[in-house]
Design a protein around this motif. Sequence first.
Motif, mmCIF file in Angstrom:
data_model
loop_
_atom_site.group_PDB
_atom_site.id
_atom_site.type_symbol
_atom_site.label_atom_id
_atom_site.label_comp_id
_atom_site.label_asym_id
_atom_site.label_seq_id
_atom_site.Cartn_x
_atom_site.Cartn_y
_atom_site.Cartn_z
ATOM 1 N N LYS A 61 0.835 -1.202 0.000
ATOM 2 C CA LYS A 61 0.000 0.000 0.000
ATOM 3 C C LYS A 61 0.871 1.254 0.000
ATOM 4 C CE LYS A 61 0.102 2.227 4.127
ATOM 5 N NZ LYS A 61 0.193 3.704 4.316
ATOM 6 N N ASN A 62 2.078 1.185 0.549
ATOM 7 C CA ASN A 62 2.981 2.327 0.479
ATOM 8 C C ASN A 62 3.630 2.430 -0.893
ATOM 9 O OD1 ASN A 62 2.610 3.396 3.058
ATOM 10 N ND2 ASN A 62 4.151 2.069 3.970
ATOM 11 N N LEU A 63 4.035 1.309 -1.430
ATOM 12 C CA LEU A 63 4.713 1.326 -2.722
ATOM 13 C C LEU A 63 3.768 1.704 -3.863
ATOM 14 C CD1 LEU A 63 6.795 -1.921 -2.217
ATOM 15 C CD2 LEU A 63 7.717 0.395 -2.345
ATOM 16 N N PHE A 64 2.482 1.336 -3.739
ATOM 17 C CA PHE A 64 1.535 1.557 -4.837
ATOM 18 C C PHE A 64 0.318 2.388 -4.444
ATOM 19 C CE2 PHE A 64 3.863 -2.356 -5.753
ATOM 20 C CZ PHE A 64 4.378 -2.036 -7.003
ATOM 21 N N GLY A 65 0.234 2.804 -3.191
ATOM 22 C CA GLY A 65 -0.870 3.644 -2.753
ATOM 23 C C GLY A 65 -2.116 2.844 -2.421
ATOM 24 N N TRP A 66 -3.017 3.460 -1.668
ATOM 25 C CA TRP A 66 -4.255 2.808 -1.271
ATOM 26 C C TRP A 66 -5.159 2.508 -2.462
ATOM 27 C CZ3 TRP A 66 -4.736 0.866 3.463
ATOM 28 C CH2 TRP A 66 -3.996 1.424 4.517
ATOM 29 N N GLY A 74 0.015 3.515 -7.882
ATOM 30 C CA GLY A 74 1.353 4.072 -7.858
ATOM 31 C C GLY A 74 1.352 5.578 -8.016
ATOM 32 N N ALA A 75 2.312 6.079 -8.786
ATOM 33 C CA ALA A 75 2.461 7.522 -8.958
ATOM 34 C C ALA A 75 1.294 8.161 -9.702
ATOM 35 C CB ALA A 75 3.772 7.825 -9.682
ATOM 36 N N GLU A 76 0.460 7.350 -10.356
ATOM 37 C CA GLU A 76 -0.731 7.891 -11.011
ATOM 38 C C GLU A 76 -1.842 8.187 -10.008
ATOM 39 O OE1 GLU A 76 -2.079 5.049 -13.830
ATOM 40 O OE2 GLU A 76 -0.108 4.804 -14.774
ATOM 41 N N MET A 117 -0.482 13.333 -2.803
ATOM 42 C CA MET A 117 0.275 13.298 -1.555
ATOM 43 C C MET A 117 1.781 13.436 -1.760
ATOM 44 S SD MET A 117 -1.587 10.565 0.931
ATOM 45 C CE MET A 117 -3.272 10.826 1.475
ATOM 46 N N ASN A 118 2.248 13.166 -2.945
ATOM 47 C CA ASN A 118 3.654 13.322 -3.293
ATOM 48 C C ASN A 118 4.579 12.526 -2.365
ATOM 49 O OD1 ASN A 118 5.714 14.320 -4.934
ATOM 50 N ND2 ASN A 118 6.073 16.083 -3.607
ATOM 51 N N LYS A 119 4.241 11.245 -2.194
ATOM 52 C CA LYS A 119 5.099 10.365 -1.397
ATOM 53 C C LYS A 119 6.331 10.005 -2.223
ATOM 54 C CE LYS A 119 2.095 9.617 2.069
ATOM 55 N NZ LYS A 119 2.357 9.923 3.491
ATOM 56 N N ARG A 139 4.865 2.663 -11.302
ATOM 57 C CA ARG A 139 3.918 1.775 -11.981
ATOM 58 C C ARG A 139 2.622 1.615 -11.201
ATOM 59 N NH1 ARG A 139 7.182 -1.981 -12.865
ATOM 60 N NH2 ARG A 139 7.546 -1.434 -15.022
ATOM 61 N N SER A 140 1.522 1.539 -11.926
ATOM 62 C CA SER A 140 0.233 1.172 -11.361
ATOM 63 C C SER A 140 0.067 -0.344 -11.427
ATOM 64 C CB SER A 140 -0.899 1.848 -12.150
ATOM 65 O OG SER A 140 -2.151 1.284 -11.834
ATOM 66 N N LEU A 141 -0.317 -0.958 -10.299
ATOM 67 C CA LEU A 141 -0.587 -2.398 -10.330
ATOM 68 C C LEU A 141 -1.758 -2.719 -11.243
ATOM 69 C CD1 LEU A 141 -0.202 -3.639 -6.635
ATOM 70 C CD2 LEU A 141 1.428 -3.827 -8.515
ATOM 71 N N LEU A 142 -2.659 -1.766 -11.420
ATOM 72 C CA LEU A 142 -3.839 -2.017 -12.245
ATOM 73 C C LEU A 142 -3.513 -1.991 -13.737
ATOM 74 C CD1 LEU A 142 -6.514 -0.017 -10.227
ATOM 75 C CD2 LEU A 142 -5.761 -2.401 -9.969
#
Length: 308
Positions: free
Chosen positions: A100-105, A109-111, A119-121, A127-130
């Motif tokens: 969840k940190n590497l790809f977001g909730w 990912g960065a998208e 949030m600019n983590k 990459r998006s997992l989707l």
Amino acid sequence: MNRVACLFASALLLACGEPRPSATAPATTEGAETPRRADDARGGRLFDSWRAELGIEDFVPDTKGTPGVADGQGGPHGDGTLALGTGEPLLNDGHDYRLKNLFGWDLRGAEGIYGPSHMNKGFVRARSLLSWSGDAATIAARLAEGDDETPAFGAVLPADALDDLAAFVVGVRDGALPHPDAIFSLAAPDAGLYALRDGGDAERGHAVYAARCASCHGADGTAFLFDDGAFALGPHARQKAYEDWLKILNGQPGSSMGRMIEGESGPALAQTILDLLAALCDRERYPSGAGTAADVADGDPRCGVYLR
């Protein structure tokens, strides 16, 4: 949720049901032993925090406060690091190797919400997992082996965990599970980062809460607090629905809370989550209780028309 809160939650959640069976299952052949059915709810909890869900204590990520120095414990190198699929070590700069940190909730990912427009983590992957193609077996293999953006999780996760993770990713991608776009839209930081989608039914959400959530969280959501005592359930959902949608869907890692909602399809599950989040936007019905964090003000854009 911190470790103390998780343990408290576990005690309160013992009577609160089990995860719904996966929406996907591997094919079988006549006369063959029935293979294990992938559990996409468990996969979602592993995505949230695989160490908490599996009770792994011998992998301690290297300390993010010492950049460039691998000073953790366990893992394939013995120092609390994992390697990318390229073999290059991926040091911990705040992600703790949680997906969840590497790809977001929102898995993008960065998208997505952790990306530079929101949030600019700094640790979120490009990459998006989707965007990954292939069936669940292909995704499980990719998670095991890693690539230039993804750690090789096969070094620390067993095959069944990788299968469950893949079932979760494929379910969200292909619509058997809710897509985050069905629940919230992204916004700029000065607009609260996200906003709940239209179409939620708060009254139905109150009924779902009473039936599925109140026995553990309390009738008003204040039975226990999250994030070091900062949030009761209501204000947490009013400010962090981008996180809570995934926990409503899958449960809390390392606790007895599994999937507490029902639905025969991804859209049906998404509607129930949206209804529940709309209900939790009622500040009087689900107050802050003893929480220390400030609640949202009138006009907060995250709840939008649902805010009461």
